[in-house]
Design a protein around this motif. Structure first.
Motif, mmCIF file in Angstrom:
data_model
loop_
_atom_site.group_PDB
_atom_site.id
_atom_site.type_symbol
_atom_site.label_atom_id
_atom_site.label_comp_id
_atom_site.label_asym_id
_atom_site.label_seq_id
_atom_site.Cartn_x
_atom_site.Cartn_y
_atom_site.Cartn_z
ATOM 1 N N LYS A 37 -1.237 12.232 4.587
ATOM 2 C CA LYS A 37 -2.287 12.207 3.577
ATOM 3 C C LYS A 37 -2.534 13.620 3.036
ATOM 4 N N GLU A 38 -2.899 13.660 1.756
ATOM 5 C CA GLU A 38 -3.219 14.927 1.105
ATOM 6 C C GLU A 38 -4.583 15.437 1.583
ATOM 7 N N THR A 39 -4.709 16.762 1.658
ATOM 8 C CA THR A 39 -5.996 17.387 1.952
ATOM 9 C C THR A 39 -6.295 18.424 0.877
ATOM 10 N N MET A 40 -7.532 18.927 0.855
ATOM 11 C CA MET A 40 -7.899 19.978 -0.104
ATOM 12 C C MET A 40 -7.092 21.243 0.147
ATOM 13 N N MET A 41 -6.692 21.464 1.390
ATOM 14 C CA MET A 41 -5.905 22.639 1.721
ATOM 15 C C MET A 41 -4.550 22.630 1.032
ATOM 16 N N LEU A 42 -3.987 21.438 0.855
ATOM 17 C CA LEU A 42 -2.685 21.341 0.205
ATOM 18 C C LEU A 42 -2.774 21.779 -1.248
ATOM 19 N N SER B 45 -1.453 25.966 -5.257
ATOM 20 C CA SER B 45 -1.904 26.835 -6.354
ATOM 21 C C SER B 45 -1.591 28.304 -6.096
ATOM 22 N N ARG B 46 -1.333 28.655 -4.831
ATOM 23 C CA ARG B 46 -1.123 30.055 -4.476
ATOM 24 C C ARG B 46 0.338 30.410 -4.197
ATOM 25 N N THR B 47 1.135 29.440 -3.758
ATOM 26 C CA THR B 47 2.499 29.753 -3.351
ATOM 27 C C THR B 47 3.393 30.101 -4.533
ATOM 28 N N PRO C 256 11.217 32.423 5.692
ATOM 29 C CA PRO C 256 9.960 32.967 5.180
ATOM 30 C C PRO C 256 9.995 33.113 3.671
ATOM 31 N N CYS C 257 8.905 32.725 2.995
ATOM 32 C CA CYS C 257 8.912 32.755 1.529
ATOM 33 C C CYS C 257 7.612 33.281 0.931
ATOM 34 N N ASP C 258 6.774 33.954 1.708
ATOM 35 C CA ASP C 258 5.602 34.583 1.109
ATOM 36 C C ASP C 258 5.329 35.923 1.768
ATOM 37 N N ALA C 259 4.320 36.613 1.260
ATOM 38 C CA ALA C 259 4.039 37.971 1.718
ATOM 39 C C ALA C 259 3.666 38.029 3.192
ATOM 40 N N VAL D 147 7.906 25.228 5.011
ATOM 41 C CA VAL D 147 7.633 24.054 5.835
ATOM 42 C C VAL D 147 6.298 24.196 6.558
ATOM 43 N N THR D 148 6.063 25.364 7.143
ATOM 44 C CA THR D 148 4.788 25.600 7.819
ATOM 45 C C THR D 148 3.630 25.518 6.832
ATOM 46 N N GLY D 149 3.831 26.072 5.634
ATOM 47 C CA GLY D 149 2.786 26.027 4.617
ATOM 48 C C GLY D 149 2.397 24.614 4.241
ATOM 49 N N VAL D 150 3.391 23.741 4.084
ATOM 50 C CA VAL D 150 3.104 22.350 3.710
ATOM 51 C C VAL D 150 2.513 21.582 4.882
ATOM 52 N N LEU D 151 3.159 21.668 6.046
ATOM 53 C CA LEU D 151 2.708 20.878 7.195
ATOM 54 C C LEU D 151 1.293 21.255 7.631
#
Length: 278
Positions: A15-20, A25-27, A76-79, A85-89
């Motif tokens: 399920k989607e959350t507000m965190m997603l 919006s930031r990635t 790794p794909c951000d600063a 995968v970690t970002g989405v999960l």
């Protein structure tokens, strides 16, 4: 010969959350986004090849989410060094895998002339061969079923994509799909009964049996026309009087499945809602 087993694809649903929404919006890892196919509404494709689909919210509830990725391509794909995968999960709530693809790679062995037999039951097959009659890809079972096997020349696939690979490399995959309950258990072997015949050695058999085995080896779909007793007889005869691939996919999985479940557990730890892996 070298043999390696790995998890080639994972699909999780939740399920989607507000965190997603905030993470998206930031990635800076989004390669493409747009309208998704039903039953989902939107999709995002990321730089690591992973793919996220989000459905429509109904009656104020959370939207359904489907996310597929290759654990072998996580980077790794951000600063902050957080991989996609970690970002989405860590931004969705989900409870289970809906699909797990397990790959067994055989290096240094030529399976172009090999015959594959499913000892446990007969399944539909679809194969592709080159102009010389050598196997390139074989499908055992249906894509819509809970279990399908895919055997193919991985080295050729790499070279066809423009990547240079010199050597022999064949892949045997089990595509495991699950319904409403998690179906991958340590005691379940998705490669059970899958045997690869490298060379027939039927010299001590009666010529009638040799002829029948040769015909069945070239027309495995004919097994479906035999009664269960006769089918079992000729499958066992074919394996017992042949040189077979060793270790078999079944044996490799039995030896390596602890590592597979340890890998699944790492993604359980990344999720907002833990995945249940029995």
């Amino acid at each position: 010969m070298n043999v390696v087993m790995s998890c080639d694809k994972l699909v999780v649903i939740g399920k989607e959350t507000m965190m997603l929404e905030l993470w998206l919006s930031r990635t800076l890892a989004i390669e493409k986004y747009g309208i998704a196919k039903l039953p989902y509404k939107r999709f995002w494709k990321f730089l690591d090849g992973s793919f996220l689909q989000v459905g429509e919210r109904k009656s104020g509830g959370m939207a359904p989410v489907r996310y597929e990725f290759n654990p072998n391509k996580v980077s790794p794909c951000d600063a902050n060094g957080i991989d996609i995968v970690t970002g989405v999960l860590s931004s969705i709530a989900f409870g289970r895998f809906s699909r797990v693809d397990i790959a067994i790679d055989y290096f240094g062995v030529d399976l172009g002339q090999a015959k594959w037999i499913q000892m446990e039951r007969s399944k539909s097959t679809k194969e592709y061969r080159d102009a010389g009659g050598r196997l390139e890809t074989l499908y055992i079972g249906s894509r819509e079923s809970s279990l399908m096997h895919r055997i193919y020349n991985k080295a050729k696939e790499r070279n066809d994509k423009g990547e240079q690979y010199d050597g022999l490399w064949w892949r045997v995959e089990a595509q495991c799909s699950f319904g409403n309950q998690q179906g991958l258990h340590p005691w379940y072997n998705p490669f059970l009964g899958l045997v690869c015949v490298l060379e027939s050695e039927n010299n001590e058999l009666a010529w009638e049996d040799i002829a029948k085995l040769a015909y069945l080896a070239n027309h495995p779909e004919r097994f479906a026309r035999l009664d269960s007793r006769t089918k079992k007889k000729y499958k066992e005869m074919m394996v017992e009087n042949s040189k077979v691939l060793s270790p078999s996919p079944q044996e490799v999985y039995e030896k390596e499945n602890d590592q597979l479940f340890a890998q699944l557990a790492t993604y359980e730890g990344k999720a907002l809602k833990p995945i249940l892996v029995l």
